[in-house]
Enzyme design. Structure first.
Site, PDB file in Angstrom:
ATOM      1  N   ILE A 156      -0.623   4.522  -5.018  1.00  0.00           N
ATOM      2  CA  ILE A 156      -0.964   5.468  -3.951  1.00  0.00           C
ATOM      3  C   ILE A 156       0.288   6.259  -3.601  1.00  0.00           C
ATOM      4  CG2 ILE A 156      -1.676   5.695  -1.533  1.00  0.00           C
ATOM      5  CD1 ILE A 156      -3.402   3.244  -1.872  1.00  0.00           C
ATOM      6  N   CYS A 157       0.158   7.574  -3.552  1.00  0.00           N
ATOM      7  CA  CYS A 157       1.247   8.451  -3.132  1.00  0.00           C
ATOM      8  C   CYS A 157       2.493   8.209  -4.000  1.00  0.00           C
ATOM      9  CB  CYS A 157       1.512   8.245  -1.649  1.00  0.00           C
ATOM     10  SG  CYS A 157       2.557   9.495  -0.869  1.00  0.00           S
ATOM     11  N   VAL A 158       3.643   8.001  -3.379  1.00  0.00           N
ATOM     12  CA  VAL A 158       4.869   7.822  -4.149  1.00  0.00           C
ATOM     13  C   VAL A 158       5.001   6.424  -4.742  1.00  0.00           C
ATOM     14  CG1 VAL A 158       6.167   9.652  -3.014  1.00  0.00           C
ATOM     15  CG2 VAL A 158       6.146   7.374  -2.010  1.00  0.00           C
TER      16      VAL A 158
END
Length: 319
Positions: A102-104
């Site tokens: 998720i995300c970074v």
């Protein structure tokens, strides 16, 4: 029952951590049973999440029992990851475990080497850094999520929920995923290929660049139907010299720079006004609404109407 393990590391982003826990915990089959068991795993008993500290009930050894591992983002995505975490993820991958970031969190997954040769995404603010740190990964900053089968990546935190719903749909079908989406007050129809809503900055010029006055004038006059000849005349250059200077100082052409300025202005108007799209097209300097829609779609990755819906929420009169 399918076990979903969420990996928690120091600096973990709380929303990234809670998103998969909530999405999978809320999922119910038609008979009311829960198809997922969730657990939080960490390399230490206590994790520093910034605003609070977290005690993880399971260690890294529990990843061996997971069917899916979720890797949330951390506050410092480029921070070194301990070898034991990387080895645990590689071992899980060798067993065929599905792993999603998720995300970074894509930085952590990329550090294992598991994304080498694959297409992946992350939050658009970190996409360039991810591509620089891991050149073997094909970074696509313009989508919500990428599904490579065993390895999946998503953009920002909201796109992480899109990815979780996508996995639920893949596991149990659209009806179950739609019910989970309703409980999360989330639309199910956002597909992975939909663009992230990126603010496209104007191509920069070096400090002290000779084009700075021309660029300021262009931005102030972006609503006019300017030709390269008119821009060159204002700059007191030949068109050939103007094009060369633009390539040297902005890495683009005068026309492309102007289009970028117009689209950025259009994004602002779509976010803050109820003007019809045709009026915005004319106001930002596009002679044809069709040309504006085509340029907007190519540059932003979605239509002006979809962009407005995302940023204004409620229906806007005159769309």
């Amino acid at each position: 029952m399918h076990t979903v393990a969420v990996l928690a590391l120091d600096g973990v982003l709380p929303f990234d951590l809670s998103t998969p826990l909530g999405a999978f915990a809320l999922t119910r089959l038609p008979d009311g049973r829960s198809p997922y068991r969730t657990m939080v795993c960490a390399p230490a008993d206590e994790i520093d999440a910034g605003d609070f500290r977290l005690r993880a009930p399971w260690g890294l050894d529990a990843l061996a029992d997971a069917d899916t591992i979720i890797v949330p983002g951390c506050a410092d995505p480029s921070a070194a990851i301990s070898p034991e975490v990387l080895d645990a993820l590689r071992a899980a991958a060798a067993r065929g475990t599905r792993i999603a970031s998720i995300c970074v969190g894509a930085f952590i997954l990329a550090a294992t080497g598991l994304l080498d040769g694959l297409r992946a995404t992350t939050h658009w603010l970190g996409a360039a850094e991810l591509a620089a740190l891991y050149p073997e990964v094909e970074v696509d900053p313009d989508v919500l999520y990428v599904d490579n089968g065993q390895f999946l990546t998503s953009a920002g935190a909201a796109a992480g929920l899109d990815l979780c719903l996508h996995m639920i749909r893949r596991d149990h079908g659209s009806a179950v995923a739609a019910d989970a989406a309703r409980l999360s007050v989330m639309p199910l129809e956002r597909e992975g290929g939909q663009a992230q809503f990126i603010v496209h900055e104007l191509p920069p010029s070096p400090d002290g660049a000779t084009l700075e006055p021309v660029l300021r004038w262009l931005e102030e006059n972006a609503g006019r139907e300017l030709t390269v000849g008119e821009i060159a005349a204002h700059a007191r250059m030949s068109t050939r010299t103007l094009n060369r200077r633009f390539r040297e100082q902005t890495a683009t052409t005068p026309v492309r720079w102007l289009h970028r300025a117009r689209i950025r202005r259009a994004q602002y108007l779509l976010e803050t006004t109820a003007y019809p799209v045709d009026r915005i097209a004319a106001q930002v300097g596009f002679g044809s609404p069709t040309a504006f829609r085509d340029r907007f779609k190519r540059q932003v990755g979605t239509s002006p109407h979809a962009y407005r819906r995302a940023f204004q929420g409620a229906p806007v009169p005159g769309r």
